[in-house]
Design a protein around this motif. Structure first.
Motif, PDB file in Angstrom:
ATOM      1  N   LEU A  75      39.357  47.564  52.483  1.00  0.00           N
ATOM      2  CA  LEU A  75      38.994  47.631  51.065  1.00  0.00           C
ATOM      3  C   LEU A  75      38.707  49.062  50.611  1.00  0.00           C
ATOM      4  O   LEU A  75      39.157  49.481  49.548  1.00  0.00           O
ATOM      5  CB  LEU A  75      37.791  46.727  50.772  1.00  0.00           C
ATOM      6  N   ILE A  76      37.969  49.829  51.429  1.00  0.00           N
ATOM      7  CA  ILE A  76      37.637  51.194  50.986  1.00  0.00           C
ATOM      8  C   ILE A  76      38.836  52.140  51.062  1.00  0.00           C
ATOM      9  O   ILE A  76      38.784  53.248  50.521  1.00  0.00           O
ATOM     10  CB  ILE A  76      36.417  51.797  51.737  1.00  0.00           C
ATOM     11  N   SER A  77      39.931  51.690  51.688  1.00  0.00           N
ATOM     12  CA  SER A  77      41.145  52.515  51.703  1.00  0.00           C
ATOM     13  C   SER A  77      41.858  52.482  50.349  1.00  0.00           C
ATOM     14  O   SER A  77      42.748  53.287  50.091  1.00  0.00           O
ATOM     15  CB  SER A  77      42.101  52.033  52.804  1.00  0.00           C
ATOM     16  N   GLY A  80      39.644  53.606  44.101  1.00  0.00           N
ATOM     17  CA  GLY A  80      38.802  52.891  43.135  1.00  0.00           C
ATOM     18  C   GLY A  80      37.822  51.931  43.783  1.00  0.00           C
ATOM     19  O   GLY A  80      36.981  51.360  43.100  1.00  0.00           O
ATOM     20  N   VAL A  81      37.951  51.722  45.108  1.00  0.00           N
ATOM     21  CA  VAL A  81      37.007  50.856  45.817  1.00  0.00           C
ATOM     22  C   VAL A  81      36.236  51.717  46.819  1.00  0.00           C
ATOM     23  O   VAL A  81      36.768  52.124  47.847  1.00  0.00           O
ATOM     24  CB  VAL A  81      37.712  49.696  46.566  1.00  0.00           C
ATOM     25  N   GLY A  82      34.987  51.993  46.482  1.00  0.00           N
ATOM     26  CA  GLY A  82      34.133  52.761  47.374  1.00  0.00           C
ATOM     27  C   GLY A  82      33.360  51.830  48.288  1.00  0.00           C
ATOM     28  O   GLY A  82      33.432  50.605  48.157  1.00  0.00           O
ATOM     29  N   ILE A 116      34.855  44.900  39.942  1.00  0.00           N
ATOM     30  CA  ILE A 116      36.303  44.934  40.118  1.00  0.00           C
ATOM     31  C   ILE A 116      36.976  44.609  38.786  1.00  0.00           C
ATOM     32  O   ILE A 116      36.873  43.498  38.286  1.00  0.00           O
ATOM     33  CB  ILE A 116      36.778  43.925  41.193  1.00  0.00           C
ATOM     34  N   GLY A 117      37.641  45.603  38.222  1.00  0.00           N
ATOM     35  CA  GLY A 117      38.380  45.412  36.979  1.00  0.00           C
ATOM     36  C   GLY A 117      39.806  44.978  37.269  1.00  0.00           C
ATOM     37  O   GLY A 117      40.222  44.853  38.431  1.00  0.00           O
ATOM     38  N   GLN A 122      44.474  44.520  40.825  1.00  0.00           N
ATOM     39  CA  GLN A 122      45.920  44.605  41.030  1.00  0.00           C
ATOM     40  C   GLN A 122      46.256  45.540  42.187  1.00  0.00           C
ATOM     41  O   GLN A 122      47.125  45.248  43.009  1.00  0.00           O
ATOM     42  CB  GLN A 122      46.613  45.099  39.749  1.00  0.00           C
ATOM     43  N   ARG A 123      45.531  46.683  42.250  1.00  0.00           N
ATOM     44  CA  ARG A 123      45.761  47.649  43.334  1.00  0.00           C
ATOM     45  C   ARG A 123      45.416  47.047  44.692  1.00  0.00           C
ATOM     46  O   ARG A 123      46.148  47.224  45.667  1.00  0.00           O
ATOM     47  CB  ARG A 123      44.926  48.913  43.092  1.00  0.00           C
ATOM     48  N   VAL A 124      44.286  46.329  44.767  1.00  0.00           N
ATOM     49  CA  VAL A 124      43.861  45.692  46.025  1.00  0.00           C
ATOM     50  C   VAL A 124      44.950  44.738  46.503  1.00  0.00           C
ATOM     51  O   VAL A 124      45.359  44.768  47.671  1.00  0.00           O
ATOM     52  CB  VAL A 124      42.514  44.940  45.846  1.00  0.00           C
TER      53      VAL A 124
END
Length: 196
Positions: A75-77, A80-82, A116-117, A122-124
């Motif tokens: 997830l942190i990779s 936008g997800v820290g 999470i927007g 979508q990126r995840v």
């Protein structure tokens, strides 16, 4: 890097725990999954860890299972997800639910988590869905059920929208039928039932 901490739980709450290792207390940020599975204060506990080094702080994140840590790192990779957002995600749903949501490309599920927007969700999904499918195939040795289930749903929705059914109506109808009939239903049967 600190790979794990193994000691006595001296404090725990839903956000962090303190693990005493021979008189040295390590403050470890944890998810609700880990909090629920951790032993009580005074008991021995081993947490696998990830050390996040920032300019202003060194923060240790702990997980009871390697599986949860692996998902956290995936997830942190994503841009936008820290680490804090990933921890919130792991506190919102179980690791298995998050993985299945990504495999099924369930945008609504991923976006339903705090912080999470739409674009991040979508990126995840875009960046992790193939990796999660491959991991699932390696661990089980068979095709993931989520991928075929998602294909069944997608094909039926595409056909219904092409036939002029509004997408929201088609989704609701298809989901209701799948819940009632199960995923053994064929695309043709699913479309016929949705058109009734």
């Amino acid at each position: 890097m600190i790979a794990y901490v193994d000691g006595t739980v001296t404090y725990k709450d839903p956000a962090f725990a303190v693990i005493d290792i021979q008189g040295l207390g390590y403050e470890v940020r944890i998810s609700l999954q880990t909090y629920a599975a951790m032993p009580d204060v005074g008991k021995r506990c081993k947490l696998v860890t990830y050390l996040n080094i920032r300019e202003d702080a060194h923060v240790l994140f702990g997980f009871l299972e390697n599986d949860e840590k692996k998902l956290f790192l995936d997830l942190i990779s994503i841009s936008g997800v820290g680490p804090s957002t990933a921890l919130v995600m792991l506190s919102s749903l179980s690791s298995a639910e998050i993985r299945q949501g990504i495999i099924d490309e369930d945008l609504r599920l991923i976006q339903s988590m705090k912080g999470i927007g739409l674009k991040t969700a979508q990126r995840v999904i875009l960046e992790l869905s193939d990796k999660m499918r491959k991991d699932a195939m390696l661990t089980t040795g068979v095709k993931t059920p989520g991928s075929s289930n998602n294909a069944l749903r997608s094909e039926a929705l595409a056909a219904l929208v092409t036939l002029g059914i509004p997408k929201a109506t088609a989704e609701k109808s298809v989901d209701t039928i799948i819940k009632r009939e199960g995923y053994e239903i064929t695309v043709e049967q699913l479309i016929k039932l949705a058109l009734r």
